[in-house]
Design a protein around this motif. Structure first.
Motif, mmCIF file in Angstrom:
data_model
loop_
_atom_site.group_PDB
_atom_site.id
_atom_site.type_symbol
_atom_site.label_atom_id
_atom_site.label_comp_id
_atom_site.label_asym_id
_atom_site.label_seq_id
_atom_site.Cartn_x
_atom_site.Cartn_y
_atom_site.Cartn_z
ATOM 1 N N ARG A 194 0.862 -1.187 0.000
ATOM 2 C CA ARG A 194 0.000 0.000 0.000
ATOM 3 C C ARG A 194 0.897 1.234 0.000
ATOM 4 N NH1 ARG A 194 -0.705 -3.031 4.427
ATOM 5 N NH2 ARG A 194 0.645 -2.441 6.148
ATOM 6 N N GLY A 195 0.329 2.355 -0.332
ATOM 7 C CA GLY A 195 1.096 3.607 -0.338
ATOM 8 C C GLY A 195 2.064 3.658 -1.497
ATOM 9 N N ARG A 196 3.140 4.402 -1.300
ATOM 10 C CA ARG A 196 4.091 4.591 -2.395
ATOM 11 C C ARG A 196 5.463 3.991 -2.115
ATOM 12 N NH1 ARG A 196 1.024 9.242 -2.938
ATOM 13 N NH2 ARG A 196 2.076 10.293 -1.261
ATOM 14 N N GLY A 197 5.608 3.333 -0.952
ATOM 15 C CA GLY A 197 6.904 2.738 -0.639
ATOM 16 C C GLY A 197 7.806 3.718 0.080
ATOM 17 N N CYS A 198 8.943 3.219 0.580
ATOM 18 C CA CYS A 198 9.821 4.069 1.383
ATOM 19 C C CYS A 198 11.268 3.594 1.207
ATOM 20 C CB CYS A 198 9.423 3.991 2.853
ATOM 21 S SG CYS A 198 9.560 2.329 3.536
ATOM 22 N N ASP A 199 12.165 4.230 1.982
ATOM 23 C CA ASP A 199 13.588 3.913 1.874
ATOM 24 C C ASP A 199 13.901 2.493 2.351
ATOM 25 O OD1 ASP A 199 13.906 6.406 1.000
ATOM 26 O OD2 ASP A 199 14.794 7.215 2.831
ATOM 27 N N VAL A 200 12.940 1.844 3.027
ATOM 28 C CA VAL A 200 13.181 0.468 3.463
ATOM 29 C C VAL A 200 12.744 -0.509 2.377
ATOM 30 C CG1 VAL A 200 12.530 -1.289 5.155
ATOM 31 C CG2 VAL A 200 12.982 1.051 5.907
ATOM 32 N N CYS A 201 11.486 -0.402 1.937
ATOM 33 C CA CYS A 201 10.977 -1.440 1.032
ATOM 34 C C CYS A 201 11.479 -1.283 -0.400
ATOM 35 C CB CYS A 201 9.458 -1.507 1.077
ATOM 36 S SG CYS A 201 8.601 0.001 0.643
ATOM 37 N N ARG A 202 11.813 -0.067 -0.816
ATOM 38 C CA ARG A 202 12.239 0.107 -2.201
ATOM 39 C C ARG A 202 13.561 -0.639 -2.491
ATOM 40 N NH1 ARG A 202 10.731 4.398 -5.530
ATOM 41 N NH2 ARG A 202 8.596 4.970 -5.110
ATOM 42 N N PRO A 203 14.632 -0.404 -1.686
ATOM 43 C CA PRO A 203 15.867 -1.164 -1.971
ATOM 44 C C PRO A 203 15.700 -2.672 -1.766
ATOM 45 C CG PRO A 203 16.330 0.680 -0.476
ATOM 46 C CD PRO A 203 14.844 0.589 -0.624
#
Ligand SMILES: Cc1cc2nc3c(=O)[nH]c(=O)nc-3n(C[C@H](O)[C@H](O)[C@H](O)COP(=O)(O)OP(=O)(O)OC[C@H]3O[C@@H](n4cnc5c(N)ncnc54)[C@H](O)[C@@H]3O)c2cc1C
Ligand code: SF4
Length: 857
Positions: free
Chosen positions: A518-527
């Motif tokens: 959900r949402g747009r993602g963050c510095d944790v899930c993107r990498p």
């Protein structure tokens, strides 16, 4: 009960919050709510506008739950402007038709102000406010690029928060960008001189040129009326193909002016503490409103106004008094935060400053005269403490202020120390006490629940880490086990996410997010997603949307150093290199002026390369047969080896030959953390293989395999995994061990803690790898075979692709000229970065300079 009609003019962020607040309070049982928005989109997240370029369409930017607009009594009219207001008749004109209202809310926001500069309206000049602005900008840049056959040259006028957002967007579009700022520093409203200087270095280090103290005098057109050049009151002109004006906003108060309502001389609809304008039936909220004698350019105060008006419409007496204007920005990876009394204007306040210009760090705390209460601060380069510090504004800091500022030591307080009254989310005005209550009284057990219940973290998102800490502390107090969700965007662990991608065949982050997050993602899930996709599919790390997911180092396929330059590490499998290879490396180092050093992994590191030099350096290395050493990636680094039976009189096996075979087999394998291997030719262990994730030691009968070793902060000796394996058995065992680790470990978990975390420990892993206890051995083998078969050197592939090469641009006006801030001194026949003393700059160290607001002590 007789129903009344509420008309809302404007369908932006604050209008949406107003409708949400009304629906929550069941106001629609009394009010028919008619919302008119001039834009064709339903209310979207303007704060996250820059992320639009990473999204598949405007619908991904939409705010909250779309079902809000299906609530009976609520009607949203998009693409429909309110044309005028007749306050005495209580009507508005929409599409040429009069509509009656009982109450009217003006929520028309702001427009982007363009300074009266000659040529500011030329083709190729843009502003940065709406989705349509971004669409127009993107189309222009791609069309110009195609027509010119070279990268587009862009300028952003305005170096404030918006200007830097726009510069980030232009750079992401592949434009060579210059920021032009009238003041003497970037973000002059938020940061002081020291912060501005650190910010400048960081922004320049990312390839964006900066001109401060520069007034734009005119924009000049080419024969076709397109922007071609900018001229300034002082300094050289600048050739440009696109210009973005980000020079502030002005309230859209034209409806109020036309209706004869009172407006502030500098703009903004005058409203009292209940957000009521000079006409009692008309309210003003958000950026168009001038409440407490000022307009508020952030979304947080607008949301508070929306809550106030919702309350007033139901007969309440809520008031808007003041708002937190703290800001945190992450642009191109640069952290900037400013909170509370950032400029130290409180009488007798004290400032504690830590500055390290070399590393681009500047941190300042403003404290009360007795140095106990936190009043505000500025953080540039590392704003990790922002989430913990901002709620403490107005409260005792507790302990030594320097502990918050020094690198590596800025540990936040335990959330237990945070008073209930401390504001955690300033956008939505949510306190620590409210978050705690969401857990204890409302039964929330995850961040998503707390967000839904309190709205904390639903706007800029900077408070989410603190909300998570509070949640976990509260759950732990209640004896509830805390889950291992990757982050707030995925209710899955990394291992579960890996399985989802593997089984579903999903190949992009956006699809993964849409289907399982959900949402747009963050510095944790993107990498993490980038790493999983790279582990499973042999596609280039910079292909398509993957480029935007990578960490800083992966993004340029090199390791950033303390002065902002990069190091280059060609692969030298098993540490074996020919004299010809050594000569090429030496010549490259000499020609590009690089410092050279042999690494602990038996290869050669070349330091001091500027970003725009990387392709030329790699072109020479690739021509000579070298390839990426992946020193930047969470992937296989090296397989260290001793000289083995080939030369050593004690050696019982060919350790070099095996090390080379293993390094070539696992090169480029993306994993949860870096992986290192070692091979020794006999039990004397000269390669220190037992300090590696996988260590191999030769025996008279074959190879002993060890797993789970590492150096670093918590050194571990690898444990014996299997004895006397043939080479073939050994390679399969390592294949399976590594692939099982890649699939099931947590983010940033090395093999040693992973082995401990697996139920049954090393014995269970041994059973999976050697005895196929889970029946997945064939699957693990196939996955490793696919990796080995699909490997391609990512630097060679980059050199063949002009699109990828464009990421390696530095100073737009002088691509071949070194950053003047880079300073070196000779040492032992090579160069190294100058220290602060050698540059004549004072760097705040463990002894922190403290000065009063009036000046240095
Ligand atoms: C790129 C960018 C980054 C930002 N970053 C941050 C940030 O990090 N933190 C922060 O707090 N704030 C940030 N902001 C500011 C934030 O977006 C605004 O404060 C917020 O959007 C204000 O909400 P609003 O509803 O008052 O106005 P808006 O969101 O602008 O909505 C007003 C709407 O009314 C419409 N309208 C105008 N006139 C009429 C009319 N006559 N009839 C019908 N419709 C009309 C407009 O078209 C618009 O859609 C940022 C803004 C931008 C552009
Ligand atoms: S580990 Fe054994 S084979 Fe290798 S160098 Fe040392 S003594 Fe020689």
């Amino acid at each position: 009960m007789e129903r009344s009609t509420l008309v809302v003019a404007g369908a932006g962020m604050v209008a949406r919050r107003l409708v949400e607040a009304l629906v929550e309070r069941d106001a629609t049982s009394r009010w028919d709510v008619e919302v008119y928005g001039e834009e064709v989109h339903a209310p979207y997240d303007r704060v996250a506008l820059t992320s639009y370029f990473d999204l598949s369409g405007p619908e991904e930017l939409l705010l909250g739950d779309a079902s809000l607009w299906d609530t009976p009594g609520v009607t949203l009219h998009t693409g429909t402007a309110v044309e005028s207001v007749d306050a005495s008749a209580r009507t508005v004109v929409v599409g040429g038709q009069e509509r009656r209202y009982d109450a009217l809310v003006l929520a028309t926001g702001s427009y982007a102000a363009v300074p009266p500069v000659e040529g500011a309206d030329l083709r190729g000049c843009f502003v940065y406010r709406t989705v349509d602005d971004l669409d127009a900008l993107r189309t222009w840049v791609s069309e110009r690029e195609a027509a010119l056959g070279r990268p587009v040259r862009g300028a952003v006028v305005g170096g404030g928060l918006l200007g830097l957002e726009a510069a980030g967007a232009l750079t992401a579009l592949g434009t060579e960008t210059t920021v032009v700022e009238f003041a003497d520093r970037l973000m002059p409203v938020q940061v002081d001189a020291g912060g501005g200087e650190a910010l400048r270095r960081l922004v320049e280090g990312l390839g964006v040129a900066v001109r401060t103290s520069t007034a734009t005098s005119r924009v000049v057109a080419d024969d076709a009326g397109r922007v071609e050049r900018m001229e300034f009151a002082s300094g050289d002109p600048l050739d440009v193909d696109v210009v973005v004006f980000a020079t502030g906003v002005r309230p859209r108060d034209e409806l109020a002016r036309g209706a004869g309502l009172a407006v502030h001389p500098r703009g903004g609809v005058l409203a009292d503490e209940g957000c009521r304008t000079s006409d009692p039936a008309v309210y003003a909220v958000g950026e168009v409103a001038c409440v407490s004698d000022r307009v508020w350019g952030l979304v947080g105060p607008g949301y508070t106004m929306a809550e106030v008006v919702a309350d007033r419409l139901l007969g309440g007496e809520a008031t808007f008094a003041d708002a937190d204007l703290s800001t945190k920005l992450k642009l191109l990876g640069v952290d900037v935060a400013s909170f509370g009394d950032a400029f130290g204007t409180t009488p007798d306040s004290l400032e504690v400053v830590y500055a390290d210009p070399v590393q681009g760090l500047y941190k300042k705390l403003v404290l009360s005269d007795d140095a106990s209460t936190l009043l505000g601060g500025v953080l540039v380069g590392d704003a990790s403490a922002y989430g913990s510090l901002r709620p403490l504004v107005g409260h005792p800091l507790g302990g030594d202020p320097s502990a918050w500022l020094l690198p590596e030591s800025a540990e936040g307080p335990t959330t237990g120390a945070l008073p209930d009254a401390a504001t955690v989310c300033s956008c939505n005005n949510v306190t620590a006490g409210t978050v705690r209550c969401a857990v204890t009284d409302q039964g929330c057990t995850d961040v998503a629940g707390v967000k839904a219940c309190t709205k904390a973290g639903t706007s800029c998102g900077s408070c989410v880490p603190m909300v998570k800490q509070l949640l976990h502390a509260q759950l732990a107090e209640a004896g509830i086990e805390v889950g291992n969700d990757l982050c707030e965007h995925f209710s899955l662990s990394r291992a579960q996410l890996f399985d989802v991608v593997r089984v579903s065949g999903i190949r992009t982050f956006s699809e993964l997010l849409t289907t399982h997050g959900r949402g747009r993602g963050c510095d944790v899930c993107r990498p993490v997603a980038a790493s999983i996709l790279a582990s499973l599919y042999q596609e280039h790390v910079l292909d398509g949307e993957r480029a935007a997911l990578q960490d800083t180092n992966d993004h340029v396929m090199a390791n950033m150093q303390k002065d902002g330059t990069y190091s280059v590490v060609p692969r030298i499998p098993g540490g074996e290199v020919t004299p010809e290879g050594l000569i090429v490396i030496g010549e490259v180092a000499k020609d590009f002026g690089l410092y050279t050093k042999i690494t602990g992994g038996q290869r050669i590191d070349l330091f001091g390369a500027r970003i725009e030099q990387l392709p030329a350096i790699w072109s020479r290395l690739v021509d000579a047969g070298f390839e990426s050493g992946h020193a930047y990636g969470k992937s296989l680094r090296t397989v260290k080896s001793c000289v083995g039976s080939t030369w050593c009189r004690f050696g019982v096996q060919d350790s070099v030959g095996l090390a080379i075979a293993l390094e070539l087999r696992y090169r480029g394998l993306r994993s949860p953390h870096k992986i290192k291997l070692g091979v020794s030719g006999c039990a004397r262990e000269c390669a220190e293989a037992r300090g590696k994730d996988v260590g191999v030691i030769a025996t008279d009968h074959g190879w002993n395999m060890y797993v789970g070793g590492n150096g670093g902060f918590t050194p571990r000796h690898a444990q014996l995994f299997a004895e006397d394996l043939t080479t073939e058995q050994l390679v399969r065992a390592i294949d399976r061990f590594l692939m099982y680790y890649v699939r099931t470990a947590d983010r940033l978990q090395r093999t040693a803690p992973w082995v401990e975390s697996v139920e049954g420990g090393i014995d269970a892993i041994r059973a999976v790898v050697l005895d196929d206890s889970l029946g997945i051995a064939a699957d693990l083998d196939a996955a490793m075979d696919a990796h080995v078969g699909g490997y391609r050197d990512e630097w060679a592939a980059t050199l063949e692709d002009p699109e990828k090469l464009r990421k390696f641009a530095s100073f737009v006006n002088a691509p071949d000229v070194a950053d003047p801030d880079l300073a070196y001194v000779p040492e032992r026949g090579q160069k190294r970065p100058a220290t602060a003393e050698e540059r004549g700059v004072v760097i705040g160290g463990p002894t922190l300079p403290v000065r009063t607001a009036g000046g240095p002590l």
